[in-house]
Scaffold this motif. Structure first.
Motif, PDB file in Angstrom:
ATOM      1  N   LEU A 136     -49.631 -31.818  26.407  1.00  6.38           N
ATOM      2  CA  LEU A 136     -50.474 -32.878  25.856  1.00  6.38           C
ATOM      3  C   LEU A 136     -51.844 -32.348  25.440  1.00  6.38           C
ATOM      4  O   LEU A 136     -52.353 -32.676  24.354  1.00  6.38           O
ATOM      5  CB  LEU A 136     -50.634 -34.003  26.874  1.00  6.38           C
ATOM      6  CG  LEU A 136     -49.411 -34.888  27.132  1.00  6.38           C
ATOM      7  CD1 LEU A 136     -49.709 -35.882  28.252  1.00  6.38           C
ATOM      8  CD2 LEU A 136     -49.010 -35.633  25.863  1.00  6.38           C
ATOM      9  N   ILE A 137     -52.445 -31.544  26.310  1.00  6.84           N
ATOM     10  CA  ILE A 137     -53.786 -31.013  26.007  1.00  6.84           C
ATOM     11  C   ILE A 137     -53.729 -30.137  24.764  1.00  6.84           C
ATOM     12  O   ILE A 137     -54.634 -30.170  23.915  1.00  6.84           O
ATOM     13  CB  ILE A 137     -54.340 -30.249  27.223  1.00  6.84           C
ATOM     14  CG1 ILE A 137     -54.648 -31.217  28.372  1.00  6.84           C
ATOM     15  CG2 ILE A 137     -55.604 -29.482  26.844  1.00  6.84           C
ATOM     16  CD1 ILE A 137     -55.049 -30.540  29.668  1.00  6.84           C
ATOM     17  N   THR A 138     -52.663 -29.346  24.621  1.00  9.46           N
ATOM     18  CA  THR A 138     -52.519 -28.497  23.438  1.00  9.46           C
ATOM     19  C   THR A 138     -52.435 -29.346  22.171  1.00  9.46           C
ATOM     20  O   THR A 138     -53.079 -29.043  21.150  1.00  9.46           O
ATOM     21  CB  THR A 138     -51.270 -27.616  23.574  1.00  9.46           C
ATOM     22  OG1 THR A 138     -51.391 -26.807  24.738  1.00  9.46           O
ATOM     23  CG2 THR A 138     -51.111 -26.714  22.347  1.00  9.46           C
ATOM     24  N   LYS A 139     -51.645 -30.415  22.202  1.00  9.37           N
ATOM     25  CA  LYS A 139     -51.526 -31.295  21.046  1.00  9.37           C
ATOM     26  C   LYS A 139     -52.835 -32.004  20.742  1.00  9.37           C
ATOM     27  O   LYS A 139     -53.237 -32.142  19.587  1.00  9.37           O
ATOM     28  CB  LYS A 139     -50.411 -32.323  21.286  1.00  9.37           C
ATOM     29  CG  LYS A 139     -49.016 -31.715  21.306  1.00  9.37           C
ATOM     30  CD  LYS A 139     -47.967 -32.787  21.507  1.00  9.37           C
ATOM     31  CE  LYS A 139     -46.562 -32.202  21.491  1.00  9.37           C
ATOM     32  NZ  LYS A 139     -45.509 -33.242  21.676  1.00  9.37           N
ATOM     33  N   TRP A 140     -53.515 -32.482  21.783  1.00 14.74           N
ATOM     34  CA  TRP A 140     -54.789 -33.179  21.567  1.00 14.74           C
ATOM     35  C   TRP A 140     -55.850 -32.222  21.010  1.00 14.74           C
ATOM     36  O   TRP A 140     -56.672 -32.611  20.177  1.00 14.74           O
ATOM     37  CB  TRP A 140     -55.274 -33.788  22.881  1.00 14.74           C
ATOM     38  CG  TRP A 140     -54.442 -34.958  23.319  1.00 14.74           C
ATOM     39  CD1 TRP A 140     -53.649 -35.748  22.548  1.00 14.74           C
ATOM     40  CD2 TRP A 140     -54.321 -35.443  24.652  1.00 14.74           C
ATOM     41  NE1 TRP A 140     -53.038 -36.716  23.298  1.00 14.74           N
ATOM     42  CE2 TRP A 140     -53.434 -36.563  24.611  1.00 14.74           C
ATOM     43  CE3 TRP A 140     -54.846 -35.095  25.882  1.00 14.74           C
ATOM     44  CZ2 TRP A 140     -53.080 -37.302  25.734  1.00 14.74           C
ATOM     45  CZ3 TRP A 140     -54.503 -35.834  27.008  1.00 14.74           C
ATOM     46  CH2 TRP A 140     -53.625 -36.925  26.934  1.00 14.74           C
ATOM     47  N   THR A 141     -55.843 -30.976  21.498  1.00 14.20           N
ATOM     48  CA  THR A 141     -56.787 -29.984  20.984  1.00 14.20           C
ATOM     49  C   THR A 141     -56.539 -29.736  19.506  1.00 14.20           C
ATOM     50  O   THR A 141     -57.482 -29.659  18.696  1.00 14.20           O
ATOM     51  CB  THR A 141     -56.654 -28.665  21.771  1.00 14.20           C
ATOM     52  OG1 THR A 141     -56.908 -28.916  23.152  1.00 14.20           O
ATOM     53  CG2 THR A 141     -57.636 -27.635  21.264  1.00 14.20           C
ATOM     54  N   ALA A 142     -55.273 -29.606  19.123  1.00 15.63           N
ATOM     55  CA  ALA A 142     -54.943 -29.405  17.713  1.00 15.63           C
ATOM     56  C   ALA A 142     -55.362 -30.612  16.878  1.00 15.63           C
ATOM     57  O   ALA A 142     -55.859 -30.468  15.744  1.00 15.63           O
ATOM     58  CB  ALA A 142     -53.450 -29.138  17.567  1.00 15.63           C
ATOM     59  N   ALA A 143     -55.194 -31.803  17.428  1.00 14.15           N
ATOM     60  CA  ALA A 143     -55.589 -33.011  16.702  1.00 14.15           C
ATOM     61  C   ALA A 143     -57.099 -33.055  16.495  1.00 14.15           C
ATOM     62  O   ALA A 143     -57.585 -33.427  15.414  1.00 14.15           O
ATOM     63  CB  ALA A 143     -55.112 -34.253  17.458  1.00 14.15           C
ATOM     64  N   CYS A 144     -57.846 -32.660  17.526  1.00 13.07           N
ATOM     65  CA  CYS A 144     -59.308 -32.629  17.395  1.00 13.07           C
ATOM     66  C   CYS A 144     -59.727 -31.667  16.287  1.00 13.07           C
ATOM     67  O   CYS A 144     -60.599 -31.980  15.455  1.00 13.07           O
ATOM     68  CB  CYS A 144     -59.940 -32.222  18.717  1.00 13.07           C
ATOM     69  SG  CYS A 144     -59.907 -33.487  20.000  1.00 13.07           S
ATOM     70  N   LYS A 145     -59.108 -30.516  16.247  1.00  8.63           N
ATOM     71  CA  LYS A 145     -59.467 -29.536  15.229  1.00  8.63           C
ATOM     72  C   LYS A 145     -59.072 -30.011  13.841  1.00  8.63           C
ATOM     73  O   LYS A 145     -59.756 -29.708  12.855  1.00  8.63           O
ATOM     74  CB  LYS A 145     -58.797 -28.205  15.555  1.00  8.63           C
ATOM     75  CG  LYS A 145     -59.379 -27.529  16.793  1.00  8.63           C
ATOM     76  CD  LYS A 145     -58.760 -26.163  17.023  1.00  8.63           C
ATOM     77  CE  LYS A 145     -59.408 -25.477  18.213  1.00  8.63           C
ATOM     78  NZ  LYS A 145     -58.823 -24.137  18.468  1.00  8.63           N
ATOM     79  N   SER A 146     -57.982 -30.753  13.751  1.00  6.04           N
ATOM     80  CA  SER A 146     -57.576 -31.269  12.442  1.00  6.04           C
ATOM     81  C   SER A 146     -58.575 -32.281  11.902  1.00  6.04           C
ATOM     82  O   SER A 146     -58.706 -32.462  10.695  1.00  6.04           O
ATOM     83  CB  SER A 146     -56.186 -31.907  12.547  1.00  6.04           C
ATOM     84  OG  SER A 146     -56.233 -33.087  13.348  1.00  6.04           O
TER      85      SER A 146
END
Length: 211
Positions: A136-146
């Motif tokens: 989840l944290i990996t996906k949320w981090t990617a979303a933040c960067k997007s």
């Protein structure tokens, strides 16, 4: 006749006493001169003794001053040694301070993303396992960067807890593995009462000691 004999005796006595009177006068004169010399010598001796006493006083003062200087020197050497230790210690601390300043600057730049990830974790990751939390944290981090939101590439939920409190948690019986620290962080930061799955009663013992 008696008168003639008396005159003759007087003449004989006078002849015998006159030299003695002269000798007495000379002796008295010599005694007077000797007494004057003695008085002068005594006065000079007194002057010398006074000078010696004054020199002895100065010597004692000089010795006391020397002792004070030696004591000040020892204290100064101790202070200098401590100052050198402090300077050396601060020199080594300077490296740590520079690194800490750099780290804090980076954290400040990524503060918005960190807050967003922390809020999401506290709100949603509680029921999940450690592996699924990382996903989840990996996906949320990617979303933040997007969305161009600055955030850390290695966010850890336990990192938002106060290190002093984390140490106290360990004292109170909490296991200090990362999963337990994350759970304790959720418990301490959440606005609602958490439901704990606690088959070994570790959370119960920790909460009981903490509260």
């Amino acid at each position: 006749c008696l008168w003639v004999r008396a005159i003759d005796n007087y003449s004989a006595v006078s002849k015998d006493i006159a030299p003695k009177k002269q000798q007495l006068a000379v002796a008295e004169a010599e005694l007077d001169a000797a007494q004057h010399k003695l008085a002068a010598a005594q006065a000079h001796l007194k002057e010398v003794e006074d000078k010696v006493e004054a020199l002895q006083v100065k010597m004692r003062e000089a010795v006391d001053y020397k002792d004070q200087l030696e004591d000040d020197q020892r204290q100064t050497q101790v202070k200098l040694h401590r100052a050198e230790q402090l300077v050396n210690g601060l020199s080594s601390e300077q490296v740590r301070w520079i690194e800490a300043e750099k780290r804090l600057s980076e954290e400040q730049e990524k503060l918005v993303g960190t807050i967003l990830l922390a809020a999401a974790c506290i709100a949603y990751v509680g029921p999940f396992t450690s592996a699924f939390r990382e996903t989840l944290i990996t996906k949320w981090t990617a979303a933040c960067k997007s969305y161009a939101i600055p955030c850390s590439d290695s966010f850890n939920l336990a990192s938002i807890a106060d290190p002093v409190k984390v140490r106290q948690w360990g004292i109170d019986g909490l296991p200090l593995d990362n999963f337990s620290k994350e759970n304790a962080t959720v418990v301490s930061k959440a606005m609602r009462w958490p439901l704990c799955i606690d088959p070994q009663s570790q959370a119960y013992g920790w909460i009981k000691k903490s509260e």
